[in-house]
Design a protein around this motif. Sequence first.
Motif, PDB file in Angstrom:
ATOM      1  N   ALA A   1      -5.187 -15.437 -34.513  1.00  0.00           N
ATOM      2  CA  ALA A   1      -3.797 -15.217 -34.099  1.00  0.00           C
ATOM      3  C   ALA A   1      -3.683 -15.552 -32.626  1.00  0.00           C
ATOM      4  CB  ALA A   1      -3.395 -13.763 -34.333  1.00  0.00           C
ATOM      5  N   ARG A   2      -2.881 -16.587 -32.289  1.00  0.00           N
ATOM      6  CA  ARG A   2      -2.798 -16.968 -30.888  1.00  0.00           C
ATOM      7  C   ARG A   2      -1.477 -17.653 -30.603  1.00  0.00           C
ATOM      8  NH1 ARG A   2      -4.716 -22.435 -29.856  1.00  0.00           N
ATOM      9  NH2 ARG A   2      -5.244 -23.467 -31.809  1.00  0.00           N
ATOM     10  N   VAL A   3      -1.031 -17.484 -29.390  1.00  0.00           N
ATOM     11  CA  VAL A   3       0.116 -18.228 -28.883  1.00  0.00           C
ATOM     12  C   VAL A   3      -0.393 -19.351 -28.001  1.00  0.00           C
ATOM     13  CG1 VAL A   3       2.123 -18.105 -27.383  1.00  0.00           C
ATOM     14  CG2 VAL A   3       1.698 -16.284 -29.032  1.00  0.00           C
TER      15      VAL A   3
ATOM     16  N   PRO B   1      -0.894 -13.104 -17.585  1.00  0.00           N
ATOM     17  CA  PRO B   1      -0.478 -12.161 -18.630  1.00  0.00           C
ATOM     18  C   PRO B   1       0.566 -12.719 -19.587  1.00  0.00           C
ATOM     19  CG  PRO B   1       0.392 -11.511 -16.485  1.00  0.00           C
ATOM     20  CD  PRO B   1      -0.584 -12.607 -16.227  1.00  0.00           C
ATOM     21  N   ASP B   2       1.205 -13.833 -19.260  1.00  0.00           N
ATOM     22  CA  ASP B   2       2.175 -14.426 -20.182  1.00  0.00           C
ATOM     23  C   ASP B   2       1.501 -15.254 -21.274  1.00  0.00           C
ATOM     24  OD1 ASP B   2       4.324 -13.331 -18.822  1.00  0.00           O
ATOM     25  OD2 ASP B   2       4.471 -15.043 -17.446  1.00  0.00           O
ATOM     26  N   ASP B   3       0.214 -15.533 -21.109  1.00  0.00           N
ATOM     27  CA  ASP B   3      -0.515 -16.341 -22.093  1.00  0.00           C
ATOM     28  C   ASP B   3      -1.159 -15.405 -23.112  1.00  0.00           C
ATOM     29  OD1 ASP B   3      -1.736 -18.380 -23.442  1.00  0.00           O
ATOM     30  OD2 ASP B   3      -3.323 -18.695 -21.954  1.00  0.00           O
ATOM     31  N   TYR B   4      -0.324 -14.623 -23.823  1.00  0.00           N
ATOM     32  CA  TYR B   4      -0.856 -13.614 -24.721  1.00  0.00           C
ATOM     33  C   TYR B   4      -0.791 -14.070 -26.174  1.00  0.00           C
ATOM     34  CZ  TYR B   4       4.128 -12.615 -25.276  1.00  0.00           C
ATOM     35  OH  TYR B   4       5.476 -12.719 -25.507  1.00  0.00           O
ATOM     36  N   THR B   5      -1.522 -13.368 -27.009  1.00  0.00           N
ATOM     37  CA  THR B   5      -1.579 -13.698 -28.430  1.00  0.00           C
ATOM     38  C   THR B   5      -0.481 -12.987 -29.198  1.00  0.00           C
ATOM     39  OG1 THR B   5      -3.019 -11.833 -28.916  1.00  0.00           O
ATOM     40  CG2 THR B   5      -4.091 -13.903 -28.290  1.00  0.00           C
ATOM     41  N   ASP B   6      -0.350 -13.398 -30.456  1.00  0.00           N
ATOM     42  CA  ASP B   6       0.410 -12.593 -31.406  1.00  0.00           C
ATOM     43  C   ASP B   6      -0.329 -11.278 -31.637  1.00  0.00           C
ATOM     44  OD1 ASP B   6       2.308 -14.611 -31.784  1.00  0.00           O
ATOM     45  OD2 ASP B   6       1.156 -15.522 -33.421  1.00  0.00           O
TER      46      ASP B   6
ATOM     47  N   GLU C   1      -2.721 -22.285 -26.346  1.00  0.00           N
ATOM     48  CA  GLU C   1      -3.590 -23.387 -26.761  1.00  0.00           C
ATOM     49  C   GLU C   1      -4.914 -23.356 -26.003  1.00  0.00           C
ATOM     50  OE1 GLU C   1      -3.016 -25.599 -29.140  1.00  0.00           O
ATOM     51  OE2 GLU C   1      -1.121 -24.588 -29.613  1.00  0.00           O
ATOM     52  N   ASN C   2      -5.134 -22.318 -25.176  1.00  0.00           N
ATOM     53  CA  ASN C   2      -6.267 -22.300 -24.260  1.00  0.00           C
ATOM     54  C   ASN C   2      -7.463 -21.507 -24.784  1.00  0.00           C
ATOM     55  OD1 ASN C   2      -4.854 -23.798 -22.284  1.00  0.00           O
ATOM     56  ND2 ASN C   2      -3.781 -21.918 -21.661  1.00  0.00           N
ATOM     57  N   TYR C   3      -7.301 -20.811 -25.886  1.00  0.00           N
ATOM     58  CA  TYR C   3      -8.405 -20.043 -26.446  1.00  0.00           C
ATOM     59  C   TYR C   3      -8.060 -19.633 -27.870  1.00  0.00           C
ATOM     60  CZ  TYR C   3      -5.406 -16.119 -25.057  1.00  0.00           C
ATOM     61  OH  TYR C   3      -4.352 -15.262 -24.886  1.00  0.00           O
ATOM     62  N   LYS C   4      -9.099 -19.208 -28.617  1.00  0.00           N
ATOM     63  CA  LYS C   4      -8.906 -18.660 -29.954  1.00  0.00           C
ATOM     64  C   LYS C   4      -9.294 -17.193 -29.945  1.00  0.00           C
ATOM     65  CE  LYS C   4      -9.583 -22.802 -32.808  1.00  0.00           C
ATOM     66  NZ  LYS C   4     -10.372 -23.377 -33.937  1.00  0.00           N
ATOM     67  N   VAL C   5      -8.701 -16.445 -30.858  1.00  0.00           N
ATOM     68  CA  VAL C   5      -8.986 -15.015 -30.942  1.00  0.00           C
ATOM     69  C   VAL C   5      -8.838 -14.577 -32.397  1.00  0.00           C
ATOM     70  CG1 VAL C   5      -6.596 -14.372 -30.410  1.00  0.00           C
ATOM     71  CG2 VAL C   5      -8.423 -12.719 -30.034  1.00  0.00           C
ATOM     72  N   ARG C   6      -9.666 -13.628 -32.790  1.00  0.00           N
ATOM     73  CA  ARG C   6      -9.562 -13.076 -34.138  1.00  0.00           C
ATOM     74  C   ARG C   6      -9.902 -11.600 -34.101  1.00  0.00           C
ATOM     75  NH1 ARG C   6     -13.054 -16.129 -37.198  1.00  0.00           N
ATOM     76  NH2 ARG C   6     -14.773 -14.646 -37.067  1.00  0.00           N
TER      77      ARG C   6
END
Length: 791
Positions: free
Chosen positions: A59-61, A125-130, A63-68
């Motif tokens: 889940a990510r907004v 802080p604006d580069d946050y995930t879903d 394009e700079n990293y992935k997260v799960r």
Amino acid sequence: MRWSFLALFLLSICTFLLSSCGDDGGSSSDSSDGDLVADGDDETGTEEDGDTEDDTEPARVSENYKVRGSIEQIYIWLAEPGITMEVVSSQDEVIASGETDDLGSLVFRTLPSAEDYRVRPADDPDDYTDQIHVMSIEGSQPDEDFYASQTLQPGYGYLTARDGTTLSIFVSLPGPVEDGPYPTVVNYSGYSPSRPGQSLGETAELFCDDYPILCDAPSAPSALIAGVMGYASVSVNLRGTGCSGGAYDYFEPMQILDGYDVIEIVARQSWVKHHKVGMVGLSYPGITQLFVASSNPPSLAAIAPFSVIADTVTSTLVPGGIYNNGFALEWIQMVLDKASPYAHQWIVDLVDAGDTICEENQLLHGQKLDAIAKALENPYYTDEVAKPLDPTTFVQKINVPVFMTGQTQDEQTGPHFPALFDKFTQSPVTRFTVTNGIHMDGFAPQILGEWANFLSFYVNREIPGIDSTVRGIVPLFMVDVYGAQGLSLPPERFTEYTDFEQAKADYEAEDAIRVIFETGAKEGITPGGPEGVFEAGFSEWPIPELVPTRYYFQPGGAMSLTAPDATESASWFTPDPEAGDRITLNSGSVETPQPDYIYRDLVSGKAVSFLSEALEDDLFLIGPGSVDLWIQSTADDADLEVQLSDVRPDGKESFIQNGWLRASHRTLLPESTDLRPVSSHYEEDVSPLPADDWTLVRVELMAINHIVRAGSRLRLSIDTPGDSCARWRFLLLETDDDTRHYIAHDSTHPSSMVLPVVPDLVTEGERPDCTALRGQPCRDYLDFVNNEALP
């Protein structure tokens, strides 16, 4: 270079033992053409729709990293290296923060479950995930479709665990899929079990029509042996190892949940007989069975763990409260090194061949937890850290049949394994074997024959029987593996049966405990080879017929069945600060029939020793013992080693067993008995030795399996830990040069030893040669005089 059939079999044994066998045996050639795809175009080994991880898709907004999200964890990868990442709640509260590693990865652990976490860089802080869902262990159970939707094919591939992590696997079938179903076993460890299969060479290829596993062999010895016996196998790398995703942490809950998922996914394959599977393996893949089986996967049929620990902390890592900086440190360092990104050549080969799953999975491997640092930070037993790693506290949950073996001179995992025997209270059938010998002896024919019977009853569900061709090639295997001639599988025991249920009922009526005596001394085999002279069966453990027999230490270094009558009497020794680094293996390997042992003599002033009169009758010792010492010291603590030996009438002395204790850890748990003192090792129970006073300190003598034949004398020595093990070393207390430890032996303070004597057994064969007993060093006996004085 082509490897010979037998040499590669030996190599497959060695790859999971921390020994001199080297790394992986080189690169894995021809392993990536078409083997990465387990089902059609789906590289994860699941059905083509791949719809098994709806709740765990990255889940990510940004394009700079992935997260799960995972289970009490969050994974971040493909971020910028060296930046601070934050986990925030729905109220924008920072829950956790950390810095990405040099691959741009970060794992947040021990997070409370929640459905609305977000991840962001601290400086953006604006580069946050879903929203990210972090599951609880209890809330992570998948539904049936998750397991049933994954299809595994022969060869190398992946399966998907409940949090979306892919685990690398290698599937071996004894024949074509369409000729199944096949009885199936799982091998699960952090070594290289999922490495793509290899041919065992030109000699093996002669047998490949009948035994195709020999030309596409797994890197898991138990899987290879099972395959030759007609079993399918699935060999799986733990999370954070091999090509599996995630990050390694020593027996964390995720590994247990993954193991549960592995069992359930494998059992649902069309080629799995009865849709139930067993687990097999020696050492690491033996220990994993205890953890996974405690979670009770419904599709688990049985387990067969060989050469395992009883308790990570108190039996192997910190025996008696003394840190084992020999094998224990070497092993976990090896495992951590091999859990690093691209740590094996076969991983490099797969990635170079285009395996993008393995390539991406390497990114999180740098987030492994340092188990060595964790151990040093937690020197005492704790319910929070140590108890989850202590099989004695959870094997009672296991509800499937268990076949377990161990050796009382195991130089790696140690001789403490029988402490588990009476803990499997929920298992419907248990079969336990005790032999003298070393770590890898679970693969000896005297064990494999009964292992095959057990698997046949509870995994295959057929009357046991081993193919005659297999019987014919086993002696060839054994020459290369053990260097011993004359080893072969025992005769079949169930050939007269035609009714499976009757055969099974008669098997279950047999004794649960099998004790094999004097392994190494069997006539007709190479001296020191892993086969015993004879055996005995018992209904349970501790052996009901056992008689605790106390030997008292006397002035003058004697030992007898009567208490001393001296008013005041004591002997003393000074600690040897260098002993902890000395081992008994002078050179070469302990696996050979007669290793190059150096069994050092006792040194005057550095030990005390007590010797019995010659025995009139044979003495069978089976089980743990206790050395009960009245001690006083000029220091406030003492590292103690006790050693029992057999002083033979031929002038030789044979090692029997050791025990260790740091005296400040002397507080015992209520479960202690006359024969087995069980120290608590809790920090609040640790206390210094009182000055100018005698204190009773009970040292557990590890489990014994030895016949002291008539004419021999018993010797019990007490000194500094060291000079006593082939692989264990000890991190000792620092002491002053003039430190003295005193052992009392008078009527008021009667130091003594309690031994586990089983009466009414009859020996077979002649007294074995002293150097033949496997795992038991021999030396010339020398008289020893104690330094006697009062404090």
